[in-house]
Design a protein around this motif. Structure first.
Motif, PDB file in Angstrom:
ATOM      1  N   VAL A  45     145.272  27.371   4.026  1.00 27.01           N
ATOM      2  CA  VAL A  45     143.964  27.450   3.375  1.00 27.01           C
ATOM      3  C   VAL A  45     143.722  28.878   2.885  1.00 27.01           C
ATOM      4  O   VAL A  45     143.586  29.802   3.668  1.00 27.01           O
ATOM      5  CB  VAL A  45     142.839  26.991   4.327  1.00 27.01           C
ATOM      6  N   ASN A  46     143.661  29.009   1.562  1.00 28.94           N
ATOM      7  CA  ASN A  46     143.577  30.314   0.920  1.00 28.94           C
ATOM      8  C   ASN A  46     142.235  30.600   0.268  1.00 28.94           C
ATOM      9  O   ASN A  46     142.143  31.428  -0.634  1.00 28.94           O
ATOM     10  CB  ASN A  46     144.675  30.423  -0.140  1.00 28.94           C
ATOM     11  N   GLY A  47     141.193  29.952   0.704  1.00 27.46           N
ATOM     12  CA  GLY A  47     139.868  30.174   0.120  1.00 27.46           C
ATOM     13  C   GLY A  47     138.925  29.091   0.599  1.00 27.46           C
ATOM     14  O   GLY A  47     139.056  28.587   1.708  1.00 27.46           O
ATOM     15  N   ILE A  66     143.301  32.046   5.747  1.00 25.03           N
ATOM     16  CA  ILE A  66     143.034  33.477   5.592  1.00 25.03           C
ATOM     17  C   ILE A  66     141.641  33.780   6.128  1.00 25.03           C
ATOM     18  O   ILE A  66     140.773  32.897   6.181  1.00 25.03           O
ATOM     19  CB  ILE A  66     143.190  33.959   4.133  1.00 25.03           C
ATOM     20  N   GLU A  67     141.463  35.009   6.526  1.00 25.02           N
ATOM     21  CA  GLU A  67     140.203  35.424   7.155  1.00 25.02           C
ATOM     22  C   GLU A  67     138.997  35.252   6.249  1.00 25.02           C
ATOM     23  O   GLU A  67     137.883  35.031   6.723  1.00 25.02           O
ATOM     24  CB  GLU A  67     140.334  36.867   7.625  1.00 25.02           C
ATOM     25  N   ALA A 110     135.746  31.118   8.204  1.00 24.27           N
ATOM     26  CA  ALA A 110     137.035  30.824   8.826  1.00 24.27           C
ATOM     27  C   ALA A 110     137.024  31.250  10.289  1.00 24.27           C
ATOM     28  O   ALA A 110     137.602  30.573  11.140  1.00 24.27           O
ATOM     29  CB  ALA A 110     138.148  31.522   8.076  1.00 24.27           C
ATOM     30  N   ARG A 111     136.352  32.333  10.577  1.00 26.30           N
ATOM     31  CA  ARG A 111     136.269  32.814  11.964  1.00 26.30           C
ATOM     32  C   ARG A 111     135.564  31.773  12.840  1.00 26.30           C
ATOM     33  O   ARG A 111     136.009  31.461  13.932  1.00 26.30           O
ATOM     34  CB  ARG A 111     135.538  34.159  12.008  1.00 26.30           C
TER      35      ARG A 111
END
Length: 178
Positions: A45-47, A66-67, A110-111
């Motif tokens: 998952v990039n966004g 990603i974060e 994402a966190r």
């Protein structure tokens, strides 16, 4: 490619040759394809993973994100309940998390998704592809039959919940509710 959007989900506003029922049928088939595949499935998952995009990611065996990515179930703002989204999130993270994002339509960082178990690995942008590939190689190195049987057992409850969600969605459409 990039870090803006993993998937915005189903585009419900653009004209399509599919009826809502056909689109729903195909979407549930897609979710089940990942859940029932005997092969490992890893989501990188990039966004933003929104709506159906979030559900698609959650149908994977491992979610690496990603974060700066985020997750959302915004269907409520479009006037439609997200039965499949609620089924998946409540199965993976509990009813409170599911209610929070499904009833508000808000984006979850994402966190937060990692803290609730929706994301297995949170990585810097530059490491996404390498970490997703490492996860796929780890799974691929396991005995295939054992992996497949374990995956079937683990995914059985979510597949049952998705089947219930599919019926609820069809009933809602039939009643003209969404």
């Amino acid at each position: 490619a990039g870090t803006r959007v993993f998937s915005g989900g189903v585009d419900v506003r653009s004209p399509t040759a599919y009826t809502p029922a056909q689109r729903s049928e195909e979407f549930f088939r897609l979710l089940n394809a990942g859940l029932k595949s005997p092969k490992p499935v890893v989501a990188a998952v990039n966004g933003v993973a929104s709506g159906g995009g979030m559900m698609l990611a959650l149908s994977a065996d491992r979610v690496v994100a990603i974060e700066s990515s985020s997750f959302a179930l915004p269907e409520i703002d479009l006037g439609s309940p997200t039965y499949a989204g609620m089924a998946m999130v409540s199965h993976l993270a509990g009813g409170g998390v599911s209610a929070d994002i499904a009833l508000t339509g808000r984006r979850m960082s994402a966190r937060d998704a990692h803290a609730h178990g929706l994301v297995a690995e949170l990585v810097p942008d530059a490491e996404l592809q390498a970490r997703a590939q490492a996860a796929a190689l780890l799974f691929a190195g396991k005995p295939a039959k054992s992996f497949m049987l374990s995956k079937q057992w683990l995914n059985q409850p979510m597949i049952a919940r998705l089947e219930q969600a599919h019926h609820a969605s069809a009933a809602g459409r039939a009643a003209g509710g969404h």
